[in-house]
Design a protein around this motif. Structure first.
Motif, mmCIF file in Angstrom:
data_model
loop_
_atom_site.group_PDB
_atom_site.id
_atom_site.type_symbol
_atom_site.label_atom_id
_atom_site.label_comp_id
_atom_site.label_asym_id
_atom_site.label_seq_id
_atom_site.Cartn_x
_atom_site.Cartn_y
_atom_site.Cartn_z
ATOM 1 N N LEU A 30 42.923 69.748 41.755
ATOM 2 C CA LEU A 30 42.700 70.619 42.905
ATOM 3 C C LEU A 30 41.761 69.928 43.879
ATOM 4 C CD1 LEU A 30 42.042 73.898 40.889
ATOM 5 C CD2 LEU A 30 44.138 73.344 42.172
ATOM 6 N N ALA A 32 39.191 70.889 47.074
ATOM 7 C CA ALA A 32 38.571 71.952 47.888
ATOM 8 C C ALA A 32 37.918 71.275 49.091
ATOM 9 C CB ALA A 32 37.604 72.752 47.044
ATOM 10 N N GLY A 33 36.585 71.096 49.060
ATOM 11 C CA GLY A 33 35.925 70.415 50.184
ATOM 12 C C GLY A 33 36.085 68.908 50.142
ATOM 13 N N GLY A 34 36.423 68.388 48.981
ATOM 14 C CA GLY A 34 36.655 66.944 48.834
ATOM 15 C C GLY A 34 35.399 66.097 48.752
ATOM 16 N N HIS A 35 34.220 66.730 48.753
ATOM 17 C CA HIS A 35 32.991 65.936 48.818
ATOM 18 C C HIS A 35 32.509 65.404 47.477
ATOM 19 C CE1 HIS A 35 32.767 66.205 53.024
ATOM 20 N NE2 HIS A 35 31.551 65.673 53.051
ATOM 21 N N SER A 36 33.176 65.732 46.412
ATOM 22 C CA SER A 36 32.961 65.040 45.136
ATOM 23 C C SER A 36 34.236 64.302 44.747
ATOM 24 C CB SER A 36 32.572 66.027 44.032
ATOM 25 O OG SER A 36 31.293 66.550 44.296
ATOM 26 N N LEU A 37 35.384 64.957 44.934
ATOM 27 C CA LEU A 37 36.645 64.372 44.463
ATOM 28 C C LEU A 37 37.064 63.149 45.281
ATOM 29 C CD1 LEU A 37 39.001 64.456 42.548
ATOM 30 C CD2 LEU A 37 40.118 66.125 44.018
ATOM 31 N N THR A 111 32.282 73.219 48.908
ATOM 32 C CA THR A 111 32.486 74.641 48.580
ATOM 33 C C THR A 111 31.786 74.992 47.263
ATOM 34 O OG1 THR A 111 34.477 74.265 47.245
ATOM 35 C CG2 THR A 111 34.795 74.527 49.628
ATOM 36 N N ASP A 124 23.015 71.471 42.824
ATOM 37 C CA ASP A 124 22.004 72.520 42.992
ATOM 38 C C ASP A 124 22.441 73.912 42.513
ATOM 39 O OD1 ASP A 124 19.698 71.221 44.547
ATOM 40 O OD2 ASP A 124 21.472 70.497 45.588
ATOM 41 N N GLY A 193 20.395 63.373 48.365
ATOM 42 C CA GLY A 193 19.943 64.764 48.353
ATOM 43 C C GLY A 193 20.141 65.447 47.013
HETATM 44 C C1 LIG Z 1 26.670 62.323 50.377
HETATM 45 C C2 LIG Z 1 26.757 63.519 49.460
HETATM 46 C C3 LIG Z 1 25.604 64.208 49.114
HETATM 47 C C4 LIG Z 1 25.665 65.299 48.262
HETATM 48 N N1 LIG Z 1 24.506 65.941 47.948
HETATM 49 C C5 LIG Z 1 24.549 67.018 47.130
HETATM 50 C C6 LIG Z 1 23.360 67.735 46.795
HETATM 51 O O1 LIG Z 1 22.258 67.431 47.230
HETATM 52 N N2 LIG Z 1 23.481 68.799 45.960
HETATM 53 C C7 LIG Z 1 24.692 69.216 45.464
HETATM 54 O O2 LIG Z 1 24.733 70.194 44.722
HETATM 55 N N3 LIG Z 1 25.822 68.564 45.770
HETATM 56 C C8 LIG Z 1 25.786 67.496 46.605
HETATM 57 N N4 LIG Z 1 26.954 66.849 46.915
HETATM 58 C C9 LIG Z 1 28.233 67.318 46.348
HETATM 59 C C10 LIG Z 1 28.828 68.411 47.250
HETATM 60 O O3 LIG Z 1 28.068 69.585 47.142
HETATM 61 C C11 LIG Z 1 30.291 68.742 46.913
HETATM 62 O O4 LIG Z 1 30.764 69.477 47.976
HETATM 63 C C12 LIG Z 1 30.541 69.540 45.662
HETATM 64 O O5 LIG Z 1 30.005 68.924 44.513
HETATM 65 C C13 LIG Z 1 32.027 69.691 45.363
HETATM 66 O O6 LIG Z 1 32.587 70.692 46.158
HETATM 67 P P1 LIG Z 1 33.895 70.411 46.963
HETATM 68 O O7 LIG Z 1 34.324 71.692 47.549
HETATM 69 O O8 LIG Z 1 33.621 69.294 47.899
HETATM 70 O O9 LIG Z 1 34.910 70.017 45.790
HETATM 71 P P2 LIG Z 1 35.965 68.840 45.636
HETATM 72 O O10 LIG Z 1 35.308 67.530 45.835
HETATM 73 O O11 LIG Z 1 37.175 69.124 46.454
HETATM 74 O O12 LIG Z 1 36.349 69.046 44.094
HETATM 75 C C14 LIG Z 1 35.426 68.738 43.073
HETATM 76 C C15 LIG Z 1 36.056 69.006 41.706
HETATM 77 O O13 LIG Z 1 36.237 70.398 41.499
HETATM 78 C C16 LIG Z 1 37.631 70.723 41.307
HETATM 79 N N5 LIG Z 1 37.816 71.972 42.057
HETATM 80 C C17 LIG Z 1 37.581 72.185 43.372
HETATM 81 N N6 LIG Z 1 37.748 73.483 43.667
HETATM 82 C C18 LIG Z 1 38.092 74.100 42.517
HETATM 83 C C19 LIG Z 1 38.377 75.457 42.177
HETATM 84 N N7 LIG Z 1 38.321 76.443 43.082
HETATM 85 N N8 LIG Z 1 38.704 75.736 40.882
HETATM 86 C C20 LIG Z 1 38.737 74.761 39.948
HETATM 87 N N9 LIG Z 1 38.472 73.456 40.210
HETATM 88 C C21 LIG Z 1 38.148 73.138 41.488
HETATM 89 C C22 LIG Z 1 38.400 69.548 41.870
HETATM 90 O O14 LIG Z 1 39.651 69.385 41.243
HETATM 91 C C23 LIG Z 1 37.456 68.398 41.545
HETATM 92 O O15 LIG Z 1 37.604 68.012 40.214
HETATM 93 C C24 LIG Z 1 26.923 65.739 47.763
HETATM 94 C C25 LIG Z 1 28.108 65.063 48.108
HETATM 95 C C26 LIG Z 1 28.019 63.968 48.957
HETATM 96 C C27 LIG Z 1 29.290 63.264 49.333
#
Ligand SMILES: Cc1cc2nc3c(=O)[nH]c(=O)nc-3n(C[C@H](O)[C@H](O)[C@H](O)COP(=O)(O)OP(=O)(O)OC[C@H]3O[C@@H](n4cnc5c(N)ncnc54)[C@H](O)[C@@H]3O)c2cc1C
Length: 290
Positions: A30, A32-37, A111, A124, A193
């Motif tokens: 899946l 979502a925001g893509g910021h980990s995947l 997200t 966090d 962060g």
């Molecule tokens: C430069 C940078 C700094 C960051 N700093 C921090 C920080 O200080 N603190 C912090 O907490 N995070 C931080 N993050 C991570 C950020 O918060 C991500 O947004 C978060 O970890 C993942 O959310 P996403 O929506 O981007 O998920 P995605 O990257 O799209 O997905 C992450 C994982 O979750 C799964 N997934 C997504 N949505 C669902 C769902 N609804 N149900 C089941 N599985 C799902 C995906 O398949 C994937 O495996 C940082 C990221 C970056 C790039």
């Protein structure tokens, strides 16, 4: 770097996303925001045949009060949580915690569903949802089930989600009652962060100033976020003064093995956890009295 090739699917509903997950199984992920995947795919730490984008599912990003709780859709961004008036007024801990995540770009795209599902040990939200005893709703072809935050984080990057399940909602309690205070404090890794240690505290005081309820969630310190239950037990029923808070905070790492990496040794993380548990509890007590 460039990710490996994958087929992109834009789901228009949760049902469609569930169907696609069923169809492609382990070869699907899946988005979502893509910021980990996306960073993981670009670094080729992960590869996937089918990417199922949840981002265009309407109605999955709402924040509303229902049944005495606040229900947050899985696609609610960190920014929308940080700035939600409803959360700031009624469950300020989650909004405060969201404001500490990454930078403005990360908060605009990331997200809550993605963050919790990813279960980064330095994320966090896990500290806050543990302190709030939040409920995480997972939806699959079998229907919906509710997972208590306390049982959700299983290991590093591992949650209680089963194959085929999608996080659809996170429910937090209304904590804004008189006599209850909450606080989230964090030592951050300056480049990303992410939390080296983050502590979320919730304290309810009774009429005589004794702590009738104490919850402490810790992130960053170990392979997964955890509740500092010995700290909670040590302060519950006591007058919430500086000495009692300090004594309780000393127990914050009593049952965990703290992690070490290039940013902090296990001993330093344990020290930070105790110090930040004390500070977060003291701040929560101060806010409970305000
Ligand atoms: C430069 C940078 C700094 C960051 N700093 C921090 C920080 O200080 N603190 C912090 O907490 N995070 C931080 N993050 C991570 C950020 O918060 C991500 O947004 C978060 O970890 C993942 O959310 P996403 O929506 O981007 O998920 P995605 O990257 O799209 O997905 C992450 C994982 O979750 C799964 N997934 C997504 N949505 C669902 C769902 N609804 N149900 C089941 N599985 C799902 C995906 O398949 C994937 O495996 C940082 C990221 C970056 C790039």
């Amino acid at each position: 770097m460039i990710p490996g090739a994958f087929e992109y699917h834009s789901a228009k509903s949760v049902d469609e996303a569930i169907k696609l997950l069923g169809q492609y199984g382990d070869d699907a992920k899946l988005l979502a925001g893509g910021h980990s995947l996306i960073p993981a795919l670009k670094l080729r730490l992960q590869s996937v045949g089918h990417l199922i984008d949840l981002g265009r599912i309407s109605g999955l990003d709402g924040i509303k009060e229902a049944g005495g709780k606040i229900a947050i859709g899985a696609l609610a961004t960190h920014h929308s949580i940080e700035t939600s008036k409803l959360l700031r007024d009624k469950c300020p801990l989650l909004a405060e915690c969201a404001g500490y995540i990454g930078d403005v770009q990360v908060r605009n795209r990331g997200t809550i569903g993605g963050s919790l599902s990813h279960a980064d040990p330095a994320a966090d939200y896990p500290a806050a949802v543990l302190a709030l005893e939040a409920e995480i709703e997972a939806t699959s072809s079998k229907g919906k089930r509710t997972i208590a935050a306390d049982g959700f984080f299983v290991d590093m990057l591992q949650t209680a989600l089963q194959p085929g399940e999608i996080v659809t909602e996170v429910r937090v309690p209304v904590t804004a009652a008189k006599g209850t205070g909450t606080a989230y404090l964090k030592v951050l890794q300056p480049a990303s962060g992410f939390a080296i240690v983050g502590v979320a505290a919730l304290v309810t005081l009774d009429g005589s100033g004794k702590a009738s309820k104490v919850r402490v969630g810790v992130t960053g310190a170990a392979v997964k976020a955890f509740r500092a239950k010995d700290t909670e037990a040590a302060l519950t029923g006591k007058a919430a003064d500086d000495a009692a808070i300090a004594a309780a905070a000393e127990k914050a790492t009593s049952n965990v093995e703290t992690s070490g990496d290039i940013f902090a040794s296990p001993e330093y993380r344990a020290h930070l956890t105790r110090v930040y548990a004390r500070r977060a509890l003291a701040e929560a007590v101060k806010r409970a009295k305000a």
